[in-house]
Design an enzyme around this catalytic site. Structure first.
Site, short mmCIF file in Angstrom:
data_model
loop_
_atom_site.label_atom_id
_atom_site.label_comp_id
_atom_site.label_asym_id
_atom_site.label_seq_id
_atom_site.Cartn_x
_atom_site.Cartn_y
_atom_site.Cartn_z
N ASN A 1 -4.41 5.84 -1.67
CA ASN A 1 -3.95 5.82 -0.30
C ASN A 1 -3.40 7.26 0.18
OD1 ASN A 1 -4.61 3.68 1.20
ND2 ASN A 1 -3.30 2.22 0.21
N SER B 1 0.94 -1.29 -0.19
CA SER B 1 0.14 -0.10 -0.10
C SER B 1 0.86 1.37 0.05
CB SER B 1 -0.80 0.04 1.31
OG SER B 1 -1.58 -1.19 1.44
N HIS C 1 -1.42 -2.84 -7.00
CA HIS C 1 -2.23 -2.58 -5.76
C HIS C 1 -3.76 -2.63 -5.75
CE1 HIS C 1 -3.45 0.39 -2.51
NE2 HIS C 1 -3.04 -0.71 -1.79
N GLU D 1 -4.16 -0.20 -9.18
CA GLU D 1 -3.04 0.90 -9.28
C GLU D 1 -1.94 0.02 -9.77
OE1 GLU D 1 -4.18 4.14 -6.37
OE2 GLU D 1 -3.04 2.80 -5.40
P1 NAI Z 1 -3.21 -9.61 6.57
O1 NAI Z 1 -2.39 -9.54 7.82
O2 NAI Z 1 -4.80 -9.77 6.56
O3 NAI Z 1 -2.47 -10.88 5.64
C1 NAI Z 1 -0.98 -10.99 5.62
C2 NAI Z 1 -0.74 -12.32 5.61
O4 NAI Z 1 0.47 -12.77 5.31
C3 NAI Z 1 -0.96 -13.22 6.82
O5 NAI Z 1 -1.71 -14.45 6.77
C4 NAI Z 1 0.53 -13.69 6.93
O6 NAI Z 1 0.43 -15.02 7.89
C5 NAI Z 1 1.09 -13.78 5.73
N1 NAI Z 1 2.45 -13.61 5.75
C6 NAI Z 1 3.20 -12.78 6.70
N2 NAI Z 1 4.62 -12.87 6.48
C7 NAI Z 1 4.82 -13.88 5.67
C8 NAI Z 1 5.93 -14.32 4.84
N3 NAI Z 1 7.11 -14.15 5.16
N4 NAI Z 1 5.71 -15.50 4.06
C9 NAI Z 1 4.25 -15.75 3.60
N5 NAI Z 1 3.31 -15.23 4.22
C10 NAI Z 1 3.60 -14.26 5.18
O7 NAI Z 1 -2.72 -8.58 5.49
P2 NAI Z 1 -3.59 -7.81 4.41
O8 NAI Z 1 -4.52 -7.06 4.87
O9 NAI Z 1 -3.97 -8.92 3.24
O10 NAI Z 1 -2.39 -6.95 3.78
C11 NAI Z 1 -1.35 -7.88 3.00
C12 NAI Z 1 -0.66 -6.52 1.97
O11 NAI Z 1 -1.76 -6.08 1.20
C13 NAI Z 1 -0.15 -5.33 2.93
O12 NAI Z 1 1.06 -4.88 1.96
C14 NAI Z 1 -1.10 -4.14 2.82
O13 NAI Z 1 -0.50 -3.03 2.98
C15 NAI Z 1 -1.70 -4.46 1.27
N6 NAI Z 1 -3.00 -3.86 1.16
C16 NAI Z 1 -3.89 -4.23 2.02
C17 NAI Z 1 -5.24 -3.60 2.16
C18 NAI Z 1 -6.27 -3.94 3.21
O14 NAI Z 1 -7.52 -3.25 2.91
N7 NAI Z 1 -6.23 -4.69 4.00
C19 NAI Z 1 -5.73 -3.09 0.80
C20 NAI Z 1 -4.72 -3.03 -0.26
C21 NAI Z 1 -3.13 -3.35 0.00
#
Ligand code: NAI
Length: 288
Positions: free
Chosen positions: A192, A119, A142, A154
């Site tokens: 963002n 993000s 994104h 994006e």
């Molecule tokens: P989340 O916390 O729901 O999921 C992240 C997942 O990554 C977890 O299941 C975790 O176990 C896994 N993980 C962590 N380190 C790891 C590794 N080394 N290898 C494999 N898996 C690993 O987070 P979310 O919300 O899905 O965000 C993920 C990405 O997307 C971040 O970069 C965030 O900034 C971006 N993002 C989030 C949005 C949102 O609305 N939540 C919207 C757009 C982008």
């Protein structure tokens, strides 16, 4: 551009939605998470979502059978090394993301496109983790939450990205009901960056934890501002931890510009484990 196989790393909120969307485009999708059991649970949630869409008449039973078959959960060392596209959607931590890309760079085909769903981090900085050859195939994709529904993608070029790859991907997405747009590799990209003030000013207007104020601000932004959701309900949906770390990262990337400064209420909420809908409590209470 031909994309047949996609690997999604990170099976959380975003990874799950992204994997589901690609499976619905009839591609082979492999999902990976550091927590294998969690990835299996995400797969199960996607199956439930397909079943609901079928029950609502939005998907046929043959589509559902095919989409379920398209999806699988893998360990990192078991993914298809010739996949066309890898999308990273793990926690918003630059060093952890760079480590994943560095490892993948050594095992994946030189033709595989690497994309981050970050993000807020610089794609150019993240691409420093891979070889010069791969840097040309490295970009930001994104998606927005929920990725199956939100149309915008994006697309971000790093300094060394081959622009032909991003323009082909933009066309590819636009042919498949997404709206893809090219953004500068600047903190927060478009949405963002602009949204920081949507959340930040709302937090400053509320000042302290006060659900009555949250409700009023959300109502005004929805009913008068024309937004689908107000800032507090949206932070609860995104995850207050995720939103806070994006704010913090954008703030630091702009060398501490005051207009992007996080609010202490965000920090308090994260410390208290009130992360929004996913933990049952955030600015609002979702526990029945
Ligand atoms: P989340 O916390 O729901 O999921 C992240 C997942 O990554 C977890 O299941 C975790 O176990 C896994 N993980 C962590 N380190 C790891 C590794 N080394 N290898 C494999 N898996 C690993 O987070 P979310 O919300 O899905 O965000 C993920 C990405 O997307 C971040 O970069 C965030 O900034 C971006 N993002 C989030 C949005 C949102 O609305 N939540 C919207 C757009 C982008």
């Amino acid at each position: 551009m031909k994309i047949n196989t996609v690997v999604v790393i990170g099976a959380g909120t975003m990874g799950q939605g992204i994997a589901q969307w690609f499976a619905q485009q009839n591609l082979i999708v492999e999902m990976v998470d550091q927590n294998f059991e969690f990835a299996l649970m995400s797969l199960d949630r996607i199956h439930q979502s397909f079943d609901k869409l079928q029950a609502a008449g939005k998907l046929s039973s043959s589509d559902v059978t095919i989409f379920k078959k398209n999806l699988s959960v893998k360990k990192l060392d078991g993914i298809d090394g010739n996949a066309d596209l890898v999308i990273e959607a793990i926690i918003e931590d630059l060093d952890v993301k760079k480590k994943i890309f560095k490892d993948l760079d050594m095992t994946m085909s030189k033709y595989t496109i690497f994309a981050s769903n970050t993000s807020s981090f610089s794609i150019t900085q993240m691409a420093q983790s891979v070889s010069s050859e791969r840097k040309q195939n490295f970009l930001g994709l994104h998606f927005f939450n929920p990725a199956t529904i939100m149309k915008l993608v994006e697309v971000i070029n790093g300094l060394e990205t081959n622009p032909e790859i991003s323009s082909s991907l933009i066309e590819w997405f636009n042919d498949r009901s997404k709206v893809a747009c090219l953004c500068s590799d600047s903190p927060g990209f478009i949405v963002n960056r602009i949204a920081r003030n949507f959340y930040g000013e709302a937090l400053r207007a509320a000042e302290t934890f006060d659900e009555v104020k949250f409700r009023e601000i959300d109502k005004v932004m929805r009913e008068v501002g024309g937004f689908k959701m107000g800032p507090f309900e949206l932070m609860d949906l995104i995850g207050i931890d995720v939103n806070y770390s994006v704010t913090d990262s954008v703030y630091r990337a702009f060398f501490d510009e005051a207009r992007f400064k996080p609010h202490r209420l965000q920090k308090d909420m994260v410390a208290a484990g009130r992360l929004g809908k996913k933990t049952g409590k955030g600015f609002y209470n979702y526990e029945t």
